[in-house]
Design a protein around this motif. Structure first.
Motif, PDB file in Angstrom:
ATOM      1  N   ARG A  92       1.306  -1.352  -0.006  1.00  0.00           N
ATOM      2  CA  ARG A  92      -0.090   0.381   0.422  1.00  0.00           C
ATOM      3  C   ARG A  92       0.468   1.348  -0.028  1.00  0.00           C
ATOM      4  N   VAL A  93       1.786   1.497   0.963  1.00  0.00           N
ATOM      5  CA  VAL A  93       3.170   2.941   0.374  1.00  0.00           C
ATOM      6  C   VAL A  93       3.602   2.327  -0.444  1.00  0.00           C
ATOM      7  N   LEU A  94       3.947   1.852  -0.814  1.00  0.00           N
ATOM      8  CA  LEU A  94       4.488   1.580  -2.229  1.00  0.00           C
ATOM      9  C   LEU A  94       3.797   2.208  -3.242  1.00  0.00           C
ATOM     10  N   LEU A  95       2.619   1.602  -3.604  1.00  0.00           N
ATOM     11  CA  LEU A  95       1.533   2.244  -4.382  1.00  0.00           C
ATOM     12  C   LEU A  95       1.287   3.917  -4.189  1.00  0.00           C
ATOM     13  N   CYS A  96       0.765   4.833  -2.926  1.00  0.00           N
ATOM     14  CA  CYS A  96       0.591   5.386  -2.631  1.00  0.00           C
ATOM     15  C   CYS A  96       1.981   6.095  -3.260  1.00  0.00           C
ATOM     16  N   GLY A  97       3.382   5.966  -3.398  1.00  0.00           N
ATOM     17  CA  GLY A  97       4.164   6.789  -3.548  1.00  0.00           C
ATOM     18  C   GLY A  97       4.375   6.751  -4.755  1.00  0.00           C
ATOM     19  N   VAL A  98       3.920   5.204  -5.869  1.00  0.00           N
ATOM     20  CA  VAL A  98       4.104   5.586  -7.155  1.00  0.00           C
ATOM     21  C   VAL A  98       3.071   6.545  -8.043  1.00  0.00           C
ATOM     22  N   VAL A  99       1.920   6.081  -7.339  1.00  0.00           N
ATOM     23  CA  VAL A  99       0.701   7.014  -7.502  1.00  0.00           C
ATOM     24  C   VAL A  99       0.840   8.756  -7.291  1.00  0.00           C
TER      25      VAL A  99
END
Length: 360
Positions: A88-95
């Motif tokens: 979730r944190v990685l996807l937040c960073g990507v988005v």
């Protein structure tokens, strides 16, 4: 392209060419990278089950190589860190990075500092596609049904906006903005109609929460496609930094220096729209990130896209990780859609920016 250029006007609109950065650039990127690391650590550590920051890094190090850390934590905490919060944190960073980069590119392409990734109506198109899947329970492609439908909706919106804006072999900025706003309003109305008329209250509530933006339920399977799209798209935008800088000085000046403005702009619109569609497909509609971050970055490093795009990616990643952390913890155990958090921050910023432009 030098770092210092005088402001110009074109058609009554003030244009600011790349300026000298206010902080040493070699210092800015490490600070922003550290900010991302701190935000990510907090995002992984905080939650209904708290995990100490040192333990978070120990679990990550142990996963990289067992010899790097002794497993003194419980298997449950390791599962929470690796399988629940880390993706979730990685996807937040990507988005967050992708929205910021797209916002900076769009502001250069349309030469309007109020532009953001929702300008082209692509987010609304993706929303309609996702709402159709949620409301009607379509599962033809299994867990990828929603992302695929959102992506197709984004592409359909892009085609509609492009056809509406393209006339006589040319596509002007004013026509593009009007076509994007009109398309976004129509598609938003369609999505709202589908939610209101749904016979399944649970499906309607799920669709509404998706429309407000959120990253709950993120798994590792959802991460590779948006990550690849953002990395590839950012690399392409870095490769065309010089043409983006030329556009800041005006279309006439850019054309005089050999840039085929309309062809370049059309290609960049396609690239940005595809990036946005891919991100919206997994995160819902999250606004204002692409509006706020570029302005902050220009204050830090100037408007030269060679320097500003990497900084925007890092700052956007940190911002959305923090916003998602607030969304998860402010009214725990309930969760606020992260789009509400970004709107609460971005709305006042947008009004301040409008007043600032009106006074200048």
């Amino acid at each position: 392209m030098t770092d210092i250029a005088e402001p110009r006007t074109s058609g009554g609109v003030a244009i600011t060419a790349p300026r000298r950065p206010r902080l040493p650039y070699p210092l800015v990127l490490p600070v922003l990278a550290a900010l991302v690391a701190v935000a990510a650590t907090a995002g992984i550590a905080a939650g209904s089950v708290g995990v100490p920051a040192g333990e978070v890094w120990g679990i990550l190090a142990h996963r990289l190589h067992p010899a790097l850390a002794d497993p003194t934590w419980t298997p449950v905490r390791e599962t929470i860190v690796i399988d629940v919060r880390l993706p979730r944190v990685l996807l937040c960073g990507v988005v967050g990075a992708g929205l910021s980069v797209c916002g900076m590119a769009l502001q250069a392409l349309v030469r309007n500092p109020l532009a953001d990734p929702m300008l082209l109506g692509v987010s609304s198109g993706a929303t309609v596609g996702a709402v159709v899947v949620v409301v009607f329970g379509l599962t033809l492609f299994g867990p990828f049904s929603l992302p695929l439908a959102a992506f197709c909706g984004a592409l359909a919106a892009l085609v509609a906006v492009y056809l509406l804006a393209h006339s006589g072999g040319r596509m002007t900025t004013v026509r593009l903005v009007l076509a994007g706003v009109a398309t976004a309003e129509v598609l938003s109305a369609v999505a709202s109609y589908l939610v209101v008329t749904s016979d399944d209250p649970h499906a309607a509530e799920s669709a509404l929460r998706w429309m407000l933006g959120g990253l709950g339920g993120t798994t590792w399977d959802l991460l590779p496609i948006p990550a690849a799209a953002v990395l590839a798209g950012t690399a392409v935008l870095l490769g065309v930094s010089r043409p983006l800088n030329l556009l800041l000085a005006g279309e006439e000046a850019a054309a005089a220096l050999g840039l085929t403005v309309h062809r370049f702009r059309a290609a960049m619109f396609v690239l940005v729209a595809l990036m946005i569609g891919t991100m919206v497909a997994v995160s819902g509609s999250i606004g204002f990130v692409g509006l706020i971050m570029p302005h902050i970055v220009r204050l830090l490093v100037g408007a030269d896209h060679r320097r500003a795009l990497p900084a925007a990616a890092l700052l956007g990643a940190a911002f959305l990780i923090v916003a998602d952390l607030a969304a998860r913890t402010l009214i725990s155990p309930e969760e606020i859609p992260v789009g509400i958090i970004t709107a609460l921050v971005g709305g006042p910023f947008f009004l301040w920016l409008m007043r600032r432009r009106a006074a200048s």
